[in-house]
Design an enzyme around this catalytic site. Structure first.
Site, short mmCIF file in Angstrom:
data_model
loop_
_atom_site.label_atom_id
_atom_site.label_comp_id
_atom_site.label_asym_id
_atom_site.label_seq_id
_atom_site.Cartn_x
_atom_site.Cartn_y
_atom_site.Cartn_z
N LYS A 207 5.06 6.18 -1.85
CA LYS A 207 3.94 5.27 -1.55
C LYS A 207 2.79 6.03 -0.86
O LYS A 207 1.62 5.89 -1.23
CB LYS A 207 4.44 4.13 -0.66
CG LYS A 207 3.36 3.22 -0.12
CD LYS A 207 2.67 2.44 -1.21
CE LYS A 207 1.48 1.69 -0.66
NZ LYS A 207 0.70 1.03 -1.68
N CYS A 263 -5.39 -0.19 3.49
CA CYS A 263 -4.32 0.78 3.16
C CYS A 263 -4.75 2.24 3.25
O CYS A 263 -4.22 2.98 4.06
CB CYS A 263 -3.77 0.47 1.78
SG CYS A 263 -2.88 -1.07 1.74
#
Ligand SMILES: NC(=O)c1ccc[n+]([C@@H]2O[C@H](COP(=O)([O-])OP(=O)(O)OC[C@H]3O[C@@H](n4cnc5c(N)ncnc54)[C@H](O)[C@@H]3O)[C@@H](O)[C@H]2O)c1
Length: 443
Positions: A207, A263
């Protein structure tokens, strides 16, 4: 299957709604009483296209419910997802894992039957090990497995991304846990979404590596855009020229004011912290973070230059405030830095965004928020396109030009061809090619 989702924010709500749409029975939990009460009344706390209908449909079908009581949700759930926030820890940039570990402790206290505990939150490598330790300490005999299943959805296209993912990553240490996860994602698996089963640590790392790579791609083309401005190239053609190379790919090669959002900024910094702690420096990512931080403020200075000699007392209208279109998310939006630079220089700033004004208000209290793009532009000295909402892609530039005091358009997303802007009587300033004229500028 029975699924519990702990944390009903962006990721938790979208995941819960989509899982229930697959036919699973889902209960979404949040500590935020107002959020849960709103959801129970059918009010969606975030702007995400298609989400309200998806939630309503699955509530009506009896497959989706909301609660503040974690115990009730966890009882009988075969898969329990942790989807709480992992913001930057104040002061040092490490991921703040207090919400994840807090949720893990609460789950451990209520865990009865066999279940997989799944971290969907973006967490640094090794977090799953600590969640497992918390669990084993509280309920040593429980048949429970800890799995990593990072989420790759994009705000603004979250449902489409969740239902048609490029890949599903599952980090599991046991085959039993992997089997339960296959069952969770069976509808997507049947649709041939690639399912990648890895070790838990690897999944955690995937990720961060993905986000860091995408942030790098954006930052790379942004620097190439600066070079184009300096030497007289056209960045859009460069992006197309390199993007058509299958090894490079055309996505994420759109120059702009720098990446923001909930993010990339925090995840790139958190990855650097992991690298630092493990004596494996990531120098490329270090540069990306520095370049991007500097770029947001540089965009404010670009607007000031476009205003001409004296910015003090001038009026600038920012169109689009959210960090990207189709979201009301203001976290780390480049507009915030641009406003700061402009206000520091004595510019009076106006703003308009189709969805994020309520979120923007407390963040930029001195900005006059307007009811539409034309209202914001009227009497302004410069209009700045910050976020490429569809609604801002086909503005009547002549109407805008006619209503402005000084006629300058700073297009930070290269939405409008410079020729079209100039034909409307506006001086064009954009990204990745030199400003073409001085119409309307007093410099
Ligand atoms: N937003 C995105 O586009 C996106 C995409 C991929 C991954 N992620 C990751 O997913 C995670 C969640 O992000 P988000 O944007 O959905 O966060 P968010 O801040 O929107 O939502 C988190 C929610 O968790 C709730 N919460 C915290 N502790 C809780 C507890 N113990 N019990 C119940 N509820 C609790 C909070 O009240 C909040 O509503 C983060 O790690 C993020 O990095 C986000």
């Amino acid at each position: 299957m029975r699924i519990a989702i702990i944390g009903t924010g962006y990721v938790g709500l979208v995941s819960g709604a989509c899982f229930s749409d697959f036919g699973h029975n889902v209960v979404c939990v949040d500590k935020d009483v107002a959020k849960i009460e709103a959801l129970e009344r059918g009010v969606i706390p975030i702007f995400e296209p298609g989400l309200a209908q998806l939630v309503a449909r699955n509530i009506a079908a009896g497959r989706l419910a909301f609660t503040t009581k974690l115990a009730a949700a966890v009882a009988g759930a075969e898969a329990i997802f942790i989807a709480v926030g992992t913001p930057s820890r104040r002061g040092d940039g490490h991921a703040d894992l207090s919400y994840v570990y807090g949720a893990a402790r609460e789950i451990a206290a209520e865990l009865k039957g066999p279940a997989v505990i799944v971290t969907k939150s973006t967490v640094p490598v090794g977090t799953g090990d600590e969640v497992e330790r918390i669990l084993r300490e509280a309920v040593p005999a429980a048949r429970a497995w800890v799995v990593s299943n990072p989420e790759f959805l994009r705000e603004g296209a979250a449902i489409e991304d969740f239902k048609h993912p490029d890949r599903i990553v599952i980090g599991a240490e046991d085959s039993e846990a992997a089997e339960i996860m296959r069952e969770v994602y069976r509808p997507l698996y049947l649709n041939k979404a690639p399912l990648l089963i890895t070790s838990r640590r690897t999944a955690e790392l995937i990720k961060y590596a993905a986000n860091a790579f995408l942030a790098t791609k954006i930052t790379f083309i942004n620097e190439i855009a600066d070079l184009c401005e300096a030497v007289g190239g056209e960045v859009q053609d460069v992006a197309r020229g390199i993007g058509l190379d299958g090894r490079i790919g055309s996505k994420f090669l759109h120059p702009g004011p720098g990446y923001g959002g909930s993010c990339f900024p925090k995840d790139t910094v958190a990855l650097l912290k992991t690298a630092e702690d493990n004596h494996a420096p990531l120098r490329i990512v270090e540069a990306v973070v520095k370049v991007n931080d500097a770029r947001k403020r540089a965009m404010g200075r670009k607007v000031i230059r476009a205003l001409g000699k004296e910015p003090r007392g001038k009026i600038v209208a920012l169109l689009g405030l959210a960090f990207k279109p189709n979201t009301d998310d203001m976290r780390e939006a480049p507009s915030i830095d641009i406003v700061r630079v402009l206000e520091d220089a004595g510019v009076q700033v106006r703003g308009y965004d189709p969805e994020s004004m309520e979120q923007a208000r407390p963040i930029m209290p001195d900005v006059e928020l307007c009811s539409g793009p034309y209202e914001a532009a009227a009497g302004a000295d410069a209009v700045v396109l910050v976020t490429e909402w569809d609604q801002l892609r086909a503005l009547d530039l002549e109407r805008i030009a006619a209503s402005m005091r000084r006629k300058v358009l700073v297009d930070l997303r290269n939405i409008y061809p410079p020729e079209e802007v100039e034909e409307a009587g506006l001086a064009w300033h954009g990204i990745g090619r030199p400003a073409r004229s001085i119409v309307g500028s007093d410099g």
